[in-house]
Design an enzyme around this catalytic site. Structure first.
Site, PDB file in Angstrom:
ATOM      1  N   GLU A   1      16.519  -2.893   7.239  1.00 16.19           N
ATOM      2  CA  GLU A   1      17.345  -1.669   7.524  1.00 16.19           C
ATOM      3  C   GLU A   1      16.598  -0.653   6.942  1.00 16.19           C
ATOM      4  O   GLU A   1      16.578   0.589   7.410  1.00 16.19           O
ATOM      5  CB  GLU A   1      18.664  -1.787   6.989  1.00 16.19           C
ATOM      6  CG  GLU A   1      19.444  -0.649   7.095  1.00 16.19           C
ATOM      7  CD  GLU A   1      21.139  -1.085   6.630  1.00 16.19           C
ATOM      8  OE1 GLU A   1      21.643  -2.184   7.315  1.00 16.19           O
ATOM      9  OE2 GLU A   1      21.604  -0.308   5.894  1.00 16.19           O
TER      10      GLU A   1
ATOM     11  N   ARG B   1      18.854  -6.158   5.044  1.00 13.41           N
ATOM     12  CA  ARG B   1      18.820  -4.835   4.353  1.00 13.41           C
ATOM     13  C   ARG B   1      17.348  -4.337   4.149  1.00 13.41           C
ATOM     14  O   ARG B   1      17.282  -3.090   4.052  1.00 13.41           O
ATOM     15  CB  ARG B   1      19.488  -4.969   2.883  1.00 13.41           C
ATOM     16  CG  ARG B   1      20.839  -5.572   2.975  1.00 13.41           C
ATOM     17  CD  ARG B   1      21.751  -4.707   3.765  1.00 13.41           C
ATOM     18  NE  ARG B   1      23.360  -5.053   3.821  1.00 13.41           N
ATOM     19  CZ  ARG B   1      23.895  -6.105   4.683  1.00 13.41           C
ATOM     20  NH1 ARG B   1      23.240  -6.694   5.486  1.00 13.41           N
ATOM     21  NH2 ARG B   1      25.132  -6.223   4.435  1.00 13.41           N
TER      22      ARG B   1
ATOM     23  N   SER C   1      -1.696  -0.467   1.833  1.00 10.93           N
ATOM     24  CA  SER C   1      -2.056  -1.855   2.209  1.00 10.93           C
ATOM     25  C   SER C   1      -1.146  -2.841   1.876  1.00 10.93           C
ATOM     26  O   SER C   1      -0.122  -3.034   0.760  1.00 10.93           O
ATOM     27  CB  SER C   1      -3.414  -2.063   1.193  1.00 10.93           C
ATOM     28  OG  SER C   1      -3.900  -3.450   1.600  1.00 10.93           O
TER      29      SER C   1
END
Lengths: 149, 149, 149, 149, 149, 149, 149, 149, 149, 149
Positions: free
Chosen positions: C93, C90, C116
């Site tokens: 994704e 997830r 960063s």
């Protein structure tokens, strides 16, 4: 209408080849290093408006291109994950063969962290050598330590 | 019986960690640069018999290891084509972002050819900087031109 | 003799499962966040000697492990480039679907540069919600600008 | 005739660059967050008819585009499985380095399940910091437990 | 000492083969569906303590395994991204050939969103058919809509 | 002249979006299921001449397209081996997480063989549920046993 | 305007096929080997101005092409990492099957180093043989030793 | 008991390193070329019984190994599709850069067909050169034409 | 205890090599084709109890192996997606070069559908030929048509 | 001007679909097998001038195409390394599942070597069967032995 930064890069390359422009001339016109200038013209850096106008002039770019040169590009200049061009592959090979060495020595000197690829500069020059001239490249990157929190 | 150079590398790393040996100490014992020394200990370079004996002594290696250290290794020090370690990835990123720039500038200066990764040296050092120390790396490789035939 | 940091990670995991230790307990013992602590125990961060001793105590680690916990590890905690575990996928994704959005908005606010992943912290907590509790994650990373040179 | 949502995305980007439109302006016109708005304009979300008409107006889109903006798109905004752009790569790196940590901590707090990437929101903002401003990102996703059956 | 959930899975499989245990028997002992039970035994679901004890009994697992069965596993049960086993490949083929169809029809019926793979159940059964029995599989997943914010 | 079935698929999609045609309307016009109809329109099935003419009428396709719709297409509807679209990925995830379970249970019930993806049908429907409607999918495939010879 | 060297290569191939030009004729016109000539025409080598003019004449290339032929190309002539064409695959197979042999024998004879692919020549000729003619290929590359530093 | 040819290859390499045996000595003992001999010892060729006995003697192999050396091996001597070792990579680079050239020239001379990698021999030797010795490699493979049928 | 079918396959191969057993002998003992028999012994088919006992006898397998031979295996007999072994690669090449031809001709003769790889048999035999013996392979698979629904 | 053989293949396919030409008709016109004919038309074989003229006539190809059909093509007819089309995938599956079997049996009968994919023919025909017609495919390839040297 220009649809992508890649189009601008192709225009720059086509004109550079046709008119035989040197990157160092472009760099001189911008008053910056040839390394940053070339990367910017090849679509890896964002320019200021003034820089974009200078570059558009040199490469006969259309009006639209000036805005694209100021936009932050999607970076990455190579067509494959492992480069096929022999010159660029040698650099990949250095990362592959010396990668663990580079990591060990930077970590030994500085502790856990990285050498920045953003606060970074690159300098490429000819090193005369009687046994055959050498390419001398200096990379300088700020050390950024990992911190506890 | 030792079955591969990788086993020797693992022994060296395990001892180095356990006894807290610094690569610069090993380099001093060999009278060579810390860059070459580390690469050789990490299985990327072949050693002479004498070098191998020094290294075996430092890292408490078994007799067999001395022969393995002299054999030419199958090079490549990273587990994946695109490195996952952030420090090493930054180098891969430099090749990716600046790859076309490096190619353009070396070709502009020298013509068609490559910067050797064999007749090559690497030097890594700390560059003091008030805004945060920097890692300064010098790569020097002989230029090798493509020729007609 | 321990041959790699991965062995130490496996030992920690096996003991954690067997003794049902919670990461937040380990974090409390170290006086640090549970995020950094877990990452460090899972082989992604280097510990100080004192931290390593605390961790070795908690997880019944052998003497050797204390040195390994202080060594800078080869980072990367996932077995495949595209993660197969649904929870971790997830996140991948999110990077895939929102990646271009994240880039646009950070660049719009800050100009060309990155957030960063080194000077970085992560904070994961439960957010009570009558329609079902939520996971709330705060990422904070220093903005690092690209510079001309 | 427009043949794909990607064409609409390219039109939006080209106009945005040419006319220097800011995502936050578009978001204001829609009365929604800049995160959702940008994702929708970049082809990752379906719009309502009214939203599509507002967006078409802002970006001078042809009639056809309004229907495409309302269609559910094939999602995924990155050209490669491992992103090459440094800003987006840092996010992938966070998933890679902290992935196992994130999993452990969410599972420790909530049990087996995932943090939804659908019932999900994203908030990106500047966090002023004397040592250099930071990017602060809040992800909020509903926890969805695995169930027995 | 057991070092990973995969070891537990291998033990379960080896005993199942040796003692010819049927998954439906295990499911009956747990009072749950054979689908969830098999997935849990193959290392894809976390068990409760009581479930783990039942399973350990059936498969002669050592003490340690009971804790591992309760830990949330790193999910993913296939050795390659494109499965090589013909039975499992057929499912991948269905996703490949019908993937765009499934997306169109779910989106046509429900709007933009997904069918949950978490709040999800699976039911596999034999469907008698004079032309050759059929495998009938019912997948049921909660529809989760994307929302604006 | 039309050069590929993909062109026909793109024409169908563009018209569908522009004229807001529903797949269930097309299915009704053909007198077939919406699942087969959608797959056929998206270039995964070959149509009969009559079906092709109906489809050409609905989507304003040129004469040439009728022949292409009858040709057996090169199947495969997804652009990458691991799908990036969240809805389709959830199906891939089901294959990944439950793949070994599906194999075990089909083999336990039927012996060695596969569930056909050719003599196969798919049925997708809405399942009303007070806790949120569900997507209910029924897959039915003939069992094909491996035989000795 | 020509936008890439690949365009020039396509023009050369199209004319060569149409006019049935042989590479050996081109080589003779240039006064160089057919191997270098072919590689250069296929976009793998940079030509001198004079060579480019000869080639442009032979292949009816537009004015612009002459500049492109002198530019250093991005090398790599194959569309996939593992070649699909049977003739070229056989060479890849030789590298795969004999790769470790080649390495062992070169290292046994010369020590650690490589055979240059830059200071390199290739010669392909027919070897008459009563059992069927053979292809005889001679590769000659300078040996480049790794050095200590 | 030996379980694979790879084990035999590892035994041969370990003994060769330990006892500093040269491949040319092994070849002389077999009365064959050093190229075939090395390939066979590295697990790429099947030996006759007599050859296997000679090799077993030289490398102190156990009884079992003699049978394995006679079995036809699963060929392929490199760990990755794109080799990481610089020496072997240079060969891959030759295939990549010169691949289309090799194909053109063999097809120009012989028509459609391939150069056999089976009815094939390889000869590697030192070529003295005042500018630095060269590696000279001769590949000879029967031309096999494609035929109509 | 045996932990996987792969272990059984390795045992069979090791004994076959050591005792020089021919697959045709095993097939004769089972009263089945050598093709099915070999595939089954190499872990690609499930055996009946009686078959497993015959095989266990021939190959001196331990008791446990008999159960494993009866279990349905996870199929797939090659270590890489593109095979490296030249004999097997030639088959992959046939699929690559003739794949579109095979599809066209089967579809032309039978309409849309596939040739089953399950209701399938394979027959490999020597075909004497004065110009050199040939391998003649007959594949026979049931045609399975796609159907409307 | 035609720029590649792929263009010719697309023209042939488009005309074949539009005019409903059968491959067997083309084969009859050429007086060759339908297998070779189809492969040649799909860009996998080089034709003679006369064959090219016949094919150009049948498919209404422009003048230029005749030269392209005679040129040796870059072979490989599939868009991905693992084919997605179910019919072609079944062949890949046969190579995957039976690959080690095919290798064992050919090597058992003939010794070390390969079955040629060049001196090779393919024959596809319908095999009437009361339980459903079958596709019968005969592959015949010359056996090529590896030789010592």
């Amino acid at each position: 209408m220009i649809n992508s930064r890649e189009e601008v890069t192709r225009m720059i390359q086509a004109t550079r080849i046709r008119k035989d422009i040197r990157w160092s001339q472009v760099a001189a016109a911008l008053g910056l290093s040839k390394e940053w200038t070339t990367a910017a013209c090849l679509g890896q850096m964002a320019m200021s408006k003034q820089q974009a106008m200078v570059v558009a002039e040199i490469f006969d770019l259309p009006e639209d291109a000036i805005a694209w040169l100021q936009a932050v590009p999607y970076k990455g200049s190579l067509p494959t994950a492992v480069p096929t061009d022999p010159l660029i592959y040698r650099w990949y090979e250095v990362v592959n063969v010396y990668g663990s060495t580079i990591k060990e020595l930077i970590n030994e000197e500085f502790g856990d962290g990285i050498m920045s690829a953003i606060d970074f500069s690159l300098d490429i020059e000819r090193e005369a050598d009687p046994k055959g001239d050498r390419v001398r490249v200096v990379l300088s990157g700020k050390f950024l330590p990992y911190k506890e929190y």
